[in-house]
Structures are given as structure tokens and as C-alpha cells.
Design a protein around this motif. Structure first.
Motif, PDB file in Angstrom:
ATOM      1  N   GLY A  62      10.368   9.006  -5.838  1.00 32.03           N
ATOM      2  CA  GLY A  62       9.223   9.881  -6.027  1.00 32.03           C
ATOM      3  C   GLY A  62       8.008   9.133  -6.547  1.00 32.03           C
ATOM      4  N   GLN A  63       6.890   9.816  -6.520  1.00 35.58           N
ATOM      5  CA  GLN A  63       5.665   9.243  -7.090  1.00 35.58           C
ATOM      6  C   GLN A  63       5.605   9.642  -8.560  1.00 35.58           C
ATOM      7  N   ASP A  64       6.537   9.094  -9.332  1.00 35.31           N
ATOM      8  CA  ASP A  64       6.667   9.439 -10.747  1.00 35.31           C
ATOM      9  C   ASP A  64       7.005   8.182 -11.545  1.00 35.31           C
ATOM     10  N   LEU A  65       7.145   8.351 -12.859  1.00 31.17           N
ATOM     11  CA  LEU A  65       7.384   7.206 -13.737  1.00 31.17           C
ATOM     12  C   LEU A  65       8.696   6.506 -13.398  1.00 31.17           C
ATOM     13  N   PHE A  66       9.748   7.277 -13.156  1.00 29.77           N
ATOM     14  CA  PHE A  66      11.021   6.661 -12.802  1.00 29.77           C
ATOM     15  C   PHE A  66      10.899   5.845 -11.518  1.00 29.77           C
ATOM     16  N   GLY A  67      10.161   6.371 -10.538  1.00 25.88           N
ATOM     17  CA  GLY A  67       9.951   5.638  -9.294  1.00 25.88           C
ATOM     18  C   GLY A  67       9.232   4.327  -9.533  1.00 25.88           C
ATOM     19  N   ASP A  68       8.197   4.364 -10.358  1.00 31.35           N
ATOM     20  CA  ASP A  68       7.454   3.143 -10.689  1.00 31.35           C
ATOM     21  C   ASP A  68       8.377   2.106 -11.323  1.00 31.35           C
ATOM     22  N   GLN A  69       9.202   2.564 -12.253  1.00 28.07           N
ATOM     23  CA  GLN A  69      10.086   1.644 -12.966  1.00 28.07           C
ATOM     24  C   GLN A  69      11.142   1.047 -12.040  1.00 28.07           C
ATOM     25  N   LEU A  70      11.680   1.873 -11.140  1.00 26.04           N
ATOM     26  CA  LEU A  70      12.694   1.380 -10.219  1.00 26.04           C
ATOM     27  C   LEU A  70      12.137   0.308  -9.285  1.00 26.04           C
ATOM     28  N   VAL A  71      10.976   0.574  -8.711  1.00 27.56           N
ATOM     29  CA  VAL A  71      10.376  -0.389  -7.785  1.00 27.56           C
ATOM     30  C   VAL A  71      10.039  -1.682  -8.509  1.00 27.56           C
ATOM     31  N   SER A  72       9.467  -1.574  -9.680  1.00 27.15           N
ATOM     32  CA  SER A  72       9.107  -2.769 -10.448  1.00 27.15           C
ATOM     33  C   SER A  72      10.336  -3.615 -10.761  1.00 27.15           C
ATOM     34  N   GLY A  73      11.436  -2.954 -11.143  1.00 23.66           N
ATOM     35  CA  GLY A  73      12.654  -3.687 -11.454  1.00 23.66           C
ATOM     36  C   GLY A  73      13.238  -4.375 -10.240  1.00 23.66           C
ATOM     37  N   LEU A  74      13.243  -3.691  -9.106  1.00 28.65           N
ATOM     38  CA  LEU A  74      13.787  -4.278  -7.881  1.00 28.65           C
ATOM     39  C   LEU A  74      13.004  -5.521  -7.467  1.00 28.65           C
ATOM     40  N   VAL A  75      11.689  -5.411  -7.493  1.00 27.84           N
ATOM     41  CA  VAL A  75      10.852  -6.558  -7.140  1.00 27.84           C
ATOM     42  C   VAL A  75      11.131  -7.720  -8.096  1.00 27.84           C
ATOM     43  N   GLY A  76      11.319  -7.404  -9.377  1.00 21.81           N
ATOM     44  CA  GLY A  76      11.619  -8.437 -10.359  1.00 21.81           C
ATOM     45  C   GLY A  76      12.932  -9.152 -10.092  1.00 21.81           C
ATOM     46  N   HIS A  77      13.882  -8.439  -9.469  1.00 19.12           N
ATOM     47  CA  HIS A  77      15.177  -9.041  -9.140  1.00 19.12           C
ATOM     48  C   HIS A  77      15.174  -9.724  -7.769  1.00 19.12           C
ATOM     49  N   GLY A  78      14.032  -9.696  -7.077  1.00 17.98           N
ATOM     50  CA  GLY A  78      13.924 -10.395  -5.805  1.00 17.98           C
ATOM     51  C   GLY A  78      14.170  -9.549  -4.575  1.00 17.98           C
ATOM     52  N   VAL A  79      14.329  -8.229  -4.738  1.00 15.90           N
ATOM     53  CA  VAL A  79      14.524  -7.353  -3.589  1.00 15.90           C
ATOM     54  C   VAL A  79      13.169  -7.072  -2.947  1.00 15.90           C
ATOM     55  N   ARG A  80      13.127  -7.130  -1.616  1.00 20.19           N
ATOM     56  CA  ARG A  80      11.883  -6.898  -0.885  1.00 20.19           C
ATOM     57  C   ARG A  80      11.758  -5.399  -0.589  1.00 20.19           C
ATOM     58  N   CYS A  81      10.724  -4.805  -1.127  1.00 19.59           N
ATOM     59  CA  CYS A  81      10.567  -3.347  -1.087  1.00 19.59           C
ATOM     60  C   CYS A  81       9.435  -2.891  -0.176  1.00 19.59           C
ATOM     61  N   ASP A  82       9.082  -3.684   0.832  1.00 17.36           N
ATOM     62  CA  ASP A  82       7.988  -3.341   1.737  1.00 17.36           C
ATOM     63  C   ASP A  82       8.193  -1.994   2.417  1.00 17.36           C
ATOM     64  N   GLU A  83       9.453  -1.662   2.724  1.00 17.84           N
ATOM     65  CA  GLU A  83       9.748  -0.439   3.460  1.00 17.84           C
ATOM     66  C   GLU A  83      10.346   0.646   2.571  1.00 17.84           C
ATOM     67  N   LEU A  84      10.057   0.591   1.284  1.00 15.80           N
ATOM     68  CA  LEU A  84      10.509   1.618   0.346  1.00 15.80           C
ATOM     69  C   LEU A  84       9.471   2.736   0.287  1.00 15.80           C
ATOM     70  N   ALA A  85       9.890   3.970   0.596  1.00 19.80           N
ATOM     71  CA  ALA A  85       8.956   5.103   0.659  1.00 19.80           C
ATOM     72  C   ALA A  85       8.754   5.715  -0.719  1.00 19.80           C
ATOM     73  N   ARG A  86       7.545   6.280  -0.929  1.00 21.68           N
ATOM     74  CA  ARG A  86       7.229   7.031  -2.151  1.00 21.68           C
ATOM     75  C   ARG A  86       6.912   8.466  -1.743  1.00 21.68           C
ATOM     76  N   THR A  87       7.768   9.411  -2.122  1.00 17.25           N
ATOM     77  CA  THR A  87       7.627  10.806  -1.704  1.00 17.25           C
ATOM     78  C   THR A  87       6.708  11.566  -2.657  1.00 17.25           C
ATOM     79  N   LYS A  88       5.847  12.419  -2.075  1.00 18.68           N
ATOM     80  CA  LYS A  88       4.893  13.178  -2.884  1.00 18.68           C
ATOM     81  C   LYS A  88       5.509  14.422  -3.511  1.00 18.68           C
ATOM     82  N   ASP A  89       6.396  15.082  -2.784  1.00 23.18           N
ATOM     83  CA  ASP A  89       6.869  16.398  -3.205  1.00 23.18           C
ATOM     84  C   ASP A  89       8.290  16.406  -3.752  1.00 23.18           C
ATOM     85  N   VAL A  90       8.942  15.256  -3.761  1.00 21.21           N
ATOM     86  CA  VAL A  90      10.326  15.185  -4.244  1.00 21.21           C
ATOM     87  C   VAL A  90      10.420  14.091  -5.301  1.00 21.21           C
ATOM     88  N   GLU A  91      11.082  14.418  -6.406  1.00 15.63           N
ATOM     89  CA  GLU A  91      11.169  13.475  -7.518  1.00 15.63           C
ATOM     90  C   GLU A  91      12.219  12.391  -7.252  1.00 15.63           C
TER      91      GLU A  91
END
Length: 308
Positions: A62-91
Motif C-alpha cells: 500500500g501507499q502507507d508507512l508499512f509499505g515505505d518501510q518494506l520497500v526501503s528494507g528490501l532495497v537495502g538487502h539488495g532486492v530489485r524492486c523496479d516492478e513492485l506496485a504501490r496500491t492506492k486503495d488497499v493497505e
């Protein structure tokens, strides 16, 4: 080098420890509460990336704090998140994890993990997939999308791995598109009706899984290690002897490292050895993604143990 492409779930784990599991309707004291990035797809992607192979994750938050934290952590671990979607209406998905005596119980709210449809996955695969890549999936995302994504990956010349978790019946067309199936004891029982608690039942379970279509079937057995049936050949791997403090991501670590070993061109025996060691190290630590060891940590452990 080819890549591991994971289509899977991302959750923020809300975890707490207790002396024992509560009874129905009971409230008991807990301690050690923390939030922790998780989800089977994300965990397996982190395990593959920490093994040193290019790893992409297809999924949604989702486009929320948890989503931000998850993406940031994944990138930090070396996972490529280019195709990770951010949903507007679902958490973002959330998992509530209760830890007790090295065991765990999990309640999951999938939320954004069910948002993607096959058109979304195909669009992502158009961008990241190449023939010879490993496509890794579980069953925490939309079921119909997952089944269709397996067919799409197979048609692209990718090698496919499925962790049947949470367990449910797969249609014949899904099994036809699975190269490697990996399950734990409980999942094995749910998928083929055989609980692998002794040598005879284990062999029967592996044969039943392979009969569904995959060329390789792997059953993880916790402290008893793991066993595979690959093209008719039985392969055994002992578990790493550790004091388990949190098994939350140990199984995901095993599967992610097996996927990475396939990309690296290692024989299955070698991949299972690395995966077993990595899973044991993960279980000896608290948490999910931060508990997963790097390839260097696994290599150092194996050298110290005399298994270079």
C-alpha cells in the motif's frame, strides 16, 4: 548471470513473545514486541539476494508507512524492486506473529498481496524475465494470478519453483508448470495426504509429489533436515544443529537459497547444503529478513565446521 524472479507476498510482521501459546479466549503477558519486514515472497527474495544473485520481486504494498518501510528494507538487502506496485486503495499486508519456545503462530491479513492480476505480473515479467531465470512463487498472493503466472513463466523458458504455502489444492495445469516443489511436513500432508514422519512415509510422500508433475520434490523436516527426490534420485541433507529462537523465516530462507543455487549452477546437493546452513542460522536469530545470513556468513560457517 541469470536472475531469481519472485512473485510473492510482502507483509509487515507485528511480533511478540510469550512463555507459552494462549488458550482459547485467554489473555497472557508478553514481551519483546517489535515490527519486522516479512511476507514469504519478500523473505525468499531477500534470501536469494543475500546469496549474491540478481533478485527481482514482483508484488504489491500500500501507499502507507508499512509499505515505505518494506520497500526501503528490501532495497537495502539488495532486492530489485523496479516492478513492485504501490496500491492506492488497499493497505499493506500485515502478519501478527506470536513467538514461544522457538515456535511461532501467525495470523495474516493479505490486503495488497491480492491486488495484482495476471496482466500486472505479465507486464513485470516483460521487463525483468529472461530464459533460464528462476521463477519462485508461493500461495500468499491471489491464487488465480499465481496459477496463471506459473504458466507465463514456463512459457518464457523460466525454471519454476513453488512453495505450496499456505497449502491448498493446485489444479493439474499448475502442476504441469512446476519444475521444483518445496513443502514442509505440514504442507506435505495437506498437499498429498501423507505426513512424512518416518522413512517409509517420507519416500511415499516424495513419490506422490513428484507424480503430480515436478521433476524435483523437496520436503523440509525441521530438525531432521531435508530430503529431495530429483529425477528419481533421493538426496538427503542434515539440518544445522542450532538453538532455535525464532523459526519465522527459516523455511523461506531455505527456499530462497535453493533458488539462488539454481541460478548459480550448483548441483542440488550443494544447494540444499547451503540452504540448510542458511536456514539454521536464520532460526538461531530473532526476526525475519534481518535474520537471514549473507553468502559470506554461510561460507564462513561451513569453513569453520570443516565443510568447505
Amino acid at each position: 548471470m541469470n536472475s531469481v524472479v519472485v512473485f510473492g507476498s510482502l507483509n509487515m510482521d507485528l511480533t511478540i513473545e510469550s512463555e507459552r501459546m494462549p488458550l482459547q479466549g485467554e489473555t497472557i503477558p508478553g514481551k519483546g514486541f517489535f515490527t519486522n519486514p516479512g511476507g514469504k515472497g519478500a523473505n525468499q527474495a531477500v534470501a536469494a539476494a543475500k546469496s549474491g544473485v540478481p533478485t527481482y520481486l514482483i508484488g504489491a504494498v500500500g501507499q502507507d508507512l508499512f509499505g515505505d518501510q518494506l520497500v526501503s528494507g528490501l532495497v537495502g538487502h539488495g532486492v530489485r524492486c523496479d516492478e513492485l506496485a504501490r496500491t492506492k486503495d488497499v493497505e499493506t499486508g500485515v502478519a501478527v506473529v506470536l513467538r514461544s519456545q522457538g515456535d511461532n503462530r501467525i495470523v495474516l491479513s493479505p490486503s495488497a498481496n491480492h491486488a495484482l492480476k495476471i496482466a500486472d505480473v505479465d507486464s513485470a515479467l516483460d521487463y525483468v524475465a529472461r530464459r533460464g531465470d528462476v521463477f519462485l512463487a508461493q500461495l500468499e498472493c491471489d491464487f488465480e494470478t499465481t496459477v496463471a503466472a506459473l504458466a507465463s513463466a514456463k512459457a518464457r523458458g523460466m525454471r519454476t519453483i513453488v512453495n505450496v504455502a499456505p497449502p491448498r489444492d493446485l489444479p493439474d495445469e499448475a502442476w504441469a508448470n512446476i519444475d521444483v516443489v518445496c513443502v514442509n511436513e505440514t504442507e506435505c500432508d495437506a498437499v498429498c495426504g501423507i505426513f512424512p514422519d518416518d522413512e517409509d512415509s517420507l519416500k511415499r510422500a516424495l513419490a506422490a509429489l513428484a507424480a503430480k508433475g515436478p521433476s524435483t520434490a523437496i520436503v523440509t523436516l525441521g530438525g531432521r533436515g531435508s530430503v529431495a527426490l530429483s529425477d528419481g534420485r533421493l538426496i538427503r541433507q542434515e539440518a544445522l544443529r542450532v538453538r532455535a529462537v525464532d523459526t519465522t523465516a527459516a523455511g523461506d530462507t531455505f527456499i530462497g537459497v535453493v533458488a539462488a543455487s539454481m541460478v548459480s549452477g550448483l548441483p542440488l546437493e550443494e544447494g540444499m547444503r547451503w540452504a540448510s546452513c542458511a536456514a539454521g542460522i536464520t532460526a538461531s536469530r530473532v526476526g525475519a529478513q534481518q535474520a537471514i545470513p549473507t553468502a559470506l556468513e554461510v561460507d564462513e560457517y561451513l569453513k569453520e565446521a570443516g565443510h568447505e
